[in-house]
Motif scaffolding. Structure first.
Motif, mmCIF file in Angstrom:
data_model
loop_
_atom_site.group_PDB
_atom_site.id
_atom_site.type_symbol
_atom_site.label_atom_id
_atom_site.label_comp_id
_atom_site.label_asym_id
_atom_site.label_seq_id
_atom_site.Cartn_x
_atom_site.Cartn_y
_atom_site.Cartn_z
ATOM 1 N N PRO A 1 0.996 -1.300 0.217
ATOM 2 C CA PRO A 1 -0.063 -0.034 0.069
ATOM 3 C C PRO A 1 0.876 1.182 -0.091
ATOM 4 N N HIS A 2 1.789 1.135 0.848
ATOM 5 C CA HIS A 2 2.547 2.589 0.857
ATOM 6 C C HIS A 2 3.426 2.866 -0.511
ATOM 7 N N VAL B 1 0.578 3.903 -2.895
ATOM 8 C CA VAL B 1 0.434 5.556 -2.688
ATOM 9 C C VAL B 1 1.387 6.432 -3.006
ATOM 10 N N LYS C 1 1.127 6.832 -6.857
ATOM 11 C CA LYS C 1 0.177 7.686 -7.331
ATOM 12 C C LYS C 1 0.207 9.291 -7.052
ATOM 13 N N GLU C 2 1.123 9.383 -5.819
ATOM 14 C CA GLU C 2 1.125 10.915 -5.412
ATOM 15 C C GLU C 2 2.192 11.490 -6.229
ATOM 16 N N SER D 1 0.219 10.440 -10.734
ATOM 17 C CA SER D 1 -1.351 10.045 -10.545
ATOM 18 C C SER D 1 -1.851 9.264 -11.671
ATOM 19 N N TYR E 1 1.015 -3.830 -9.148
ATOM 20 C CA TYR E 1 1.170 -4.036 -7.602
ATOM 21 C C TYR E 1 1.708 -5.253 -6.998
ATOM 22 N N THR F 1 -3.635 6.084 4.100
ATOM 23 C CA THR F 1 -3.216 5.138 3.195
ATOM 24 C C THR F 1 -4.287 4.283 2.843
ATOM 25 N N GLU F 2 -5.088 3.591 3.570
ATOM 26 C CA GLU F 2 -5.911 2.651 3.099
ATOM 27 C C GLU F 2 -6.871 3.320 2.077
ATOM 28 N N LYS G 1 -6.282 6.143 0.390
ATOM 29 C CA LYS G 1 -5.922 6.334 -0.865
ATOM 30 C C LYS G 1 -5.579 5.105 -2.086
ATOM 31 N N GLU G 2 -5.269 4.159 -1.003
ATOM 32 C CA GLU G 2 -4.801 2.965 -1.998
ATOM 33 C C GLU G 2 -6.323 2.349 -2.372
ATOM 34 N N ASN H 1 -7.732 4.021 -5.724
ATOM 35 C CA ASN H 1 -7.069 3.769 -6.782
ATOM 36 C C ASN H 1 -6.716 2.348 -7.345
#
Length: 368
Positions: free
Chosen positions: A94-95, A98, A101-102, A105, A111, A131-132, A134-135, A138
């Protein structure tokens, strides 16, 4: 300078210790043979020399929170490098996803799931609400899922409502190089262990959820065995373990607290041992599905160590069905498990190396 003839990929890792994951190291090093890599990292520890000294890997550190200044900096760098275009992206857990994507985007990364971050089942994992959110907002944009077993894939797809159209690539935890039954005297020389004693090894975490005190208690009853713990420890729990050993006056348990610079230095510890212990308490789906995603199990098998593990469907599949060891439901069965392995040692050890070569040796997956 980067090799201009190679295509370029981006890998994103955040809040992770790279040096503790042979699978991640293997994948990065393999990709670097065929691509130039931009490795975006944030809050990452233990970056191995294999990565730092690799001329095809450029490490880009993202310090602090992602903000407009960093985005502008990345944008300017893209202009500077003639609008860098990545052939593909890989985001780790996840981290890392994210972070990807940051920074970019509009990307559609692969993954890479090293741990199961389920919404209501992620014991011991750093998975904050932001984090959850945002993950999961997307996750439908990923190009594919890399995960360690079909069992874990099933849980992941349901929990994330992942589209059936997104492909999956199964990649168990792996080690690099051939299996070997060559033995070392490293531990025997270090701790003056008699040749009359056999060595059981517990690699990895020393913590309550691995029942180290209970394992210690069971091995204290086996006079001809030495139990050695090696790995990172929970500070309070290691105190409890040491107090237990002292109170019970246990003489055949050793805690090896030596820190090694490279994960490959663990080889001599494993090669000094006779049995591998891989106990996971029933506290999460991640633990129950650990069979083909356990670094310690893969490492034991590489050097022909029969394994004693907790009995779950995943461990039975990885250990008993391949005749590489035995799974037990209760630690009070440890003595019988050790006796079983001793009686069938040569067969179990040979099977362990064969199974490693078939399922856990990274080179087997290089062409896939």
């Amino acid at each position: 300078m980067e090799n201009k003839q190679k295509a370029l990929i981006a890998i994103y890792i955040s809040n992770y210790t790279i040096g503790n994951s042979p699978s991640l190291l293997n994948l990065i090093c393999l990709l670097s043979k065929h691509y130039n890599i931009h490795l975006f990292i944030k809050n990452v520890g233990l970056i191995s020399s294999e990565i730092q000294n690799n001329k095809n890997i450029k490490i880009i550190r993202i310090d602090g929170r992602i903000n407009a200044h960093i985005i502008i900096s990345i944008f300017l760098n893209r202009i500077k490098f003639k609008r860098i275009k990545y052939d593909f992206h890989v985001a780790v857990d996840p981290h890392g996803f994210v972070l990807c994507k940051e920074l970019f985007s509009d990307t559609k990364p692969f993954y890479y799931s090293l741990e199961l971050y389920l919404k209501n089942d992620h014991f011991g994992l750093d998975y904050d609400e932001l984090t959850e959110k945002k993950e999961r907002e997307n996750i439908s944009s990923i190009k594919g899922l890399i995960i360690q077993s079909e069992e874990k894939e099933g849980y992941f797809r349901v929990d994330y409502a992942l589209s059936k159209n997104i492909p999956t690539y199964i990649l168990p935890v792996t080690c690099h190089g051939p299996g070997s039954n060559e033995k070392s005297n490293y531990l025997r020389d270090l701790y003056k262990i008699s040749k009359d004693n056999k060595i059981a090894l517990h690699l990895g975490g020393i913590a309550e959820w691995f029942s180290c005190i209970e394992i210690c208690d069971e091995f204290s009853k086996l006079d001809d065995w030495i139990l050695i713990f090696h790995g990172y420890s929970n500070k309070e729990y290691i105190k409890k373990l040491n107090r237990f050993i002292k109170k019970k006056d246990i003489k055949n348990v050793i805690i090896n607290e030596i820190t090694y610079d490279s994960i490959n230095e663990l080889d001599k510890i494993v090669q000094s041992s006779d049995i591998g212990i891989a106990w996971y308490n029933d506290i999460s789906i991640g633990f129950r599905t650990v069979g083909r995603s356990s670094g310690k199990i893969a490492t034991y098998l590489k050097f022909g160590l029969p394994v004693i593990s907790t009995r779950y469907a995943s461990t039975v599949d990885a250990i008993e069905n391949t005749n590489c060891g035995i799974c037990i439901s209760d630690l009070r069965s440890m003595e019988n498990a050790v006796e079983y392995i001793c009686k069938n040692y040569q067969l179990l050890s040979q099977n362990a190396i064969s199974e490693y070569e078939k399922s856990y040796r990274f080179e087997q997956y290089e062409k896939k």
